[in-house]
Design a protein around this motif. Structure first.
Motif, PDB file in Angstrom:
ATOM      1  N   VAL A 179      39.359  27.198  21.753  1.00  0.00           N
ATOM      2  CA  VAL A 179      38.311  26.671  22.623  1.00  0.00           C
ATOM      3  C   VAL A 179      37.611  27.769  23.421  1.00  0.00           C
ATOM      4  CG1 VAL A 179      39.837  26.171  24.590  1.00  0.00           C
ATOM      5  CG2 VAL A 179      37.748  24.822  24.251  1.00  0.00           C
ATOM      6  N   ASP A 180      38.322  28.809  23.814  1.00  0.00           N
ATOM      7  CA  ASP A 180      37.689  29.883  24.591  1.00  0.00           C
ATOM      8  C   ASP A 180      36.674  30.671  23.755  1.00  0.00           C
ATOM      9  OD1 ASP A 180      39.000  29.294  26.956  1.00  0.00           O
ATOM     10  OD2 ASP A 180      40.715  30.557  26.461  1.00  0.00           O
ATOM     11  N   ASP A 181      36.819  30.608  22.432  1.00  0.00           N
ATOM     12  CA  ASP A 181      35.869  31.301  21.563  1.00  0.00           C
ATOM     13  C   ASP A 181      34.551  30.552  21.439  1.00  0.00           C
ATOM     14  OD1 ASP A 181      37.803  33.219  21.057  1.00  0.00           O
ATOM     15  OD2 ASP A 181      38.573  32.166  19.294  1.00  0.00           O
ATOM     16  N   PHE A 182      34.506  29.319  21.939  1.00  0.00           N
ATOM     17  CA  PHE A 182      33.291  28.513  21.818  1.00  0.00           C
ATOM     18  C   PHE A 182      32.147  29.032  22.690  1.00  0.00           C
ATOM     19  CE2 PHE A 182      35.682  24.250  20.908  1.00  0.00           C
ATOM     20  CZ  PHE A 182      36.209  24.812  19.759  1.00  0.00           C
ATOM     21  N   PHE A 183      32.458  29.903  23.674  1.00  0.00           N
ATOM     22  CA  PHE A 183      31.472  30.282  24.682  1.00  0.00           C
ATOM     23  C   PHE A 183      30.980  31.707  24.502  1.00  0.00           C
ATOM     24  CE2 PHE A 183      34.410  27.188  26.475  1.00  0.00           C
ATOM     25  CZ  PHE A 183      33.541  26.207  26.933  1.00  0.00           C
ATOM     26  N   ASP A 184      29.702  31.918  24.792  1.00  0.00           N
ATOM     27  CA  ASP A 184      29.171  33.269  24.809  1.00  0.00           C
ATOM     28  C   ASP A 184      29.321  33.853  26.215  1.00  0.00           C
ATOM     29  OD1 ASP A 184      27.125  32.217  26.399  1.00  0.00           O
ATOM     30  OD2 ASP A 184      25.697  32.106  24.747  1.00  0.00           O
ATOM     31  N   GLU A 185      28.757  35.041  26.434  1.00  0.00           N
ATOM     32  CA  GLU A 185      28.935  35.719  27.722  1.00  0.00           C
ATOM     33  C   GLU A 185      28.253  34.980  28.874  1.00  0.00           C
ATOM     34  OE1 GLU A 185      25.355  37.151  25.547  1.00  0.00           O
ATOM     35  OE2 GLU A 185      27.500  36.901  25.081  1.00  0.00           O
TER      36      GLU A 185
ATOM     37  N   VAL B 210      30.943  28.519  13.077  1.00  0.00           N
ATOM     38  CA  VAL B 210      32.031  27.707  12.554  1.00  0.00           C
ATOM     39  C   VAL B 210      33.347  28.258  13.083  1.00  0.00           C
ATOM     40  CG1 VAL B 210      33.207  26.900  10.479  1.00  0.00           C
ATOM     41  CG2 VAL B 210      30.715  27.195  10.465  1.00  0.00           C
ATOM     42  N   PHE B 211      34.116  27.384  13.713  1.00  0.00           N
ATOM     43  CA  PHE B 211      35.411  27.766  14.275  1.00  0.00           C
ATOM     44  C   PHE B 211      36.480  27.000  13.505  1.00  0.00           C
ATOM     45  CE2 PHE B 211      32.184  28.493  17.383  1.00  0.00           C
ATOM     46  CZ  PHE B 211      32.515  29.726  17.933  1.00  0.00           C
ATOM     47  N   ALA B 212      37.098  27.706  12.559  1.00  0.00           N
ATOM     48  CA  ALA B 212      38.037  27.075  11.643  1.00  0.00           C
ATOM     49  C   ALA B 212      39.425  27.670  11.812  1.00  0.00           C
ATOM     50  CB  ALA B 212      37.560  27.252  10.203  1.00  0.00           C
ATOM     51  N   GLU B 213      40.434  26.867  11.546  1.00  0.00           N
ATOM     52  CA  GLU B 213      41.809  27.346  11.613  1.00  0.00           C
ATOM     53  C   GLU B 213      42.663  26.545  10.646  1.00  0.00           C
ATOM     54  OE1 GLU B 213      45.198  27.642  15.051  1.00  0.00           O
ATOM     55  OE2 GLU B 213      43.262  28.623  15.379  1.00  0.00           O
ATOM     56  N   LYS B 214      43.529  27.255   9.915  1.00  0.00           N
ATOM     57  CA  LYS B 214      44.381  26.586   8.930  1.00  0.00           C
ATOM     58  C   LYS B 214      45.545  25.873   9.609  1.00  0.00           C
ATOM     59  CE  LYS B 214      43.427  29.490   4.905  1.00  0.00           C
ATOM     60  NZ  LYS B 214      44.007  30.358   3.850  1.00  0.00           N
ATOM     61  N   LEU B 215      45.835  24.686   9.100  1.00  0.00           N
ATOM     62  CA  LEU B 215      46.965  23.903   9.587  1.00  0.00           C
ATOM     63  C   LEU B 215      47.781  23.447   8.362  1.00  0.00           C
ATOM     64  CD1 LEU B 215      45.142  21.549  12.137  1.00  0.00           C
ATOM     65  CD2 LEU B 215      46.422  23.618  12.672  1.00  0.00           C
ATOM     66  N   SER B 216      49.084  23.385   8.519  1.00  0.00           N
ATOM     67  CA  SER B 216      49.942  22.860   7.464  1.00  0.00           C
ATOM     68  C   SER B 216      50.745  21.715   8.055  1.00  0.00           C
ATOM     69  CB  SER B 216      50.865  23.949   6.923  1.00  0.00           C
ATOM     70  OG  SER B 216      51.655  23.438   5.851  1.00  0.00           O
ATOM     71  N   ILE B 217      50.505  20.518   7.556  1.00  0.00           N
ATOM     72  CA  ILE B 217      51.138  19.328   8.110  1.00  0.00           C
ATOM     73  C   ILE B 217      51.930  18.651   6.986  1.00  0.00           C
ATOM     74  CG2 ILE B 217      50.720  17.097   9.225  1.00  0.00           C
ATOM     75  CD1 ILE B 217      48.021  18.293  10.145  1.00  0.00           C
ATOM     76  N   PRO B 218      53.241  18.447   7.183  1.00  0.00           N
ATOM     77  CA  PRO B 218      54.042  17.778   6.143  1.00  0.00           C
ATOM     78  C   PRO B 218      53.448  16.430   5.765  1.00  0.00           C
ATOM     79  CG  PRO B 218      55.453  18.685   7.860  1.00  0.00           C
ATOM     80  CD  PRO B 218      54.049  18.805   8.352  1.00  0.00           C
ATOM     81  N   ALA B 219      53.497  16.114   4.490  1.00  0.00           N
ATOM     82  CA  ALA B 219      52.909  14.867   4.000  1.00  0.00           C
ATOM     83  C   ALA B 219      53.681  13.647   4.448  1.00  0.00           C
ATOM     84  CB  ALA B 219      52.823  14.908   2.473  1.00  0.00           C
ATOM     85  N   GLY B 220      54.938  13.805   4.833  1.00  0.00           N
ATOM     86  CA  GLY B 220      55.723  12.648   5.266  1.00  0.00           C
ATOM     87  C   GLY B 220      56.278  11.883   4.090  1.00  0.00           C
TER      88      GLY B 220
END
Length: 300
Positions: free
Chosen positions: A271-277, A285-295
């Motif tokens: 979230v802190d990367d969302f802002f400029d100076e 685009v602010f993307a991040e990989k997530l790995s979530i067990p399928a259950g």
């Protein structure tokens, strides 16, 4: 407060995409934003994003977003697409227009709706659906919120089309799963969008439903990429994009608590990367990989 940090008078328009059970992940992201004082000037929602958008439009503060998280937790033992092989076959043979009714979604909305009118929302709300007859996008902004949400979440061929004022509507994701165009048409200067189009990208689908879900996901990804290229030059678009390598199926709600936590953790990390100076939202685009067990598999 977000407004002070943002440094200008008008808050961004919030755009929420569809994504089935990943609506819980979207809610986790919203929890962080709202805690930081985020209050959008308007909200545009499609499919499950319409459900989240409607709740946030009626209850935009911290208490409201926690209530939304509780709603998702209450669904953890549910599966809104329930498959009975015999009924499935009979419906195919009967040549019906849909495989399942939308009683589950209708009941969910009814349980959490007090004043069912767009005019009663605290934040202007726009819900995207698809007109089944014309094949064109229809954006609801007046009348019954619950009927608009039902229309926006009516996956074509799976759930019954929703009739409103004599016309039949299905899932808005058919036309605009992330409806950036409507935000631009509303005159938004800054747009914060939460896109779930990278959440069902199983490269090795193991079932018919996996193949269908993977195909739809590819279509949605391509549309978002094209819309960002087309609209990004003239508009400040901040796109939050979780990248889920593995996770529950589109209708599997068994991992809701983990999805809420993962969404919250993702938002806190970027979230802190969302802002400029200058404290304004930073386009990109602010993307991040997530790995979530399928259950565990849910029996039909």
């Amino acid at each position: 407060m977000w407004l002070k940090r943002n440094g200008h008078h008008e808050e961004p328009t919030l755009v929420l995409s569809g994504g089935g059970s990943m609506g819980a992940l979207q809610t986790g992201i919203l929890r962080v934003l709202v805690r930081r004082g985020f209050r959008p000037s308007s909200i545009v929602g499609t499919s499950v994003g319409a459900l989240n958008a409607a709740f946030l439009a009626f209850h935009p503060g911290e208490i409201g977003v926690e209530m939304l998280a509780d709603v998702w937790r209450s669904l953890e033992d549910e599966r809104y697409i329930r498959v009975n092989p015999v009924r499935f076959a009979l419906r195919l043979l009967a040549r019906r227009r849909y495989l399942f009714n939308n009683d589950f979604m209708r009941g969910l909305i009814a349980d959490h709706t007090v004043i069912d009118e767009f005019s009663a929302t605290e934040i202007p709300l726009y819900i995207t659906a698809t007109d089944l007859e014309t094949g064109r996008k229809h954006v609801f902004h007046e009348g019954s919120v619950s009927e608009a949400v039902l229309a926006s979440t009516a996956i074509p061929g799976v759930f019954s089309p929703v009739e409103i004022d004599g016309r039949s509507y299905v899932d808005g994701g058919v036309i605009a799963n992330l409806d950036l165009d409507t935000a631009v048409e509303l005159g938004a200067k800054d747009i914060l969008a939460i896109d779930l189009s990278h959440c069902f990208g199983r490269p090795d689908p193991a079932s018919v439903m996996d193949v269908i879900t993977r195909t739809v996901d590819i279509v949605h990804r391509d549309r978002v990429e094209r819309d960002i290229r087309r609209l990004g030059a003239d508009n400040r678009i901040t796109l939050v994009q979780p990248l889920v390598e593995r996770g529950p199926a589109v209708g599997d709600l068994s991992q809701v608590s983990q999805l809420l936590e993962q969404g919250e953790a993702l938002a806190e990390s970027i979230v802190d990367d969302f802002f400029d100076e200058k404290g304004r939202l930073r386009p990109g685009v602010f993307a991040e990989k997530l790995s979530i067990p399928a259950g565990e598999a849910v029996p039909p």
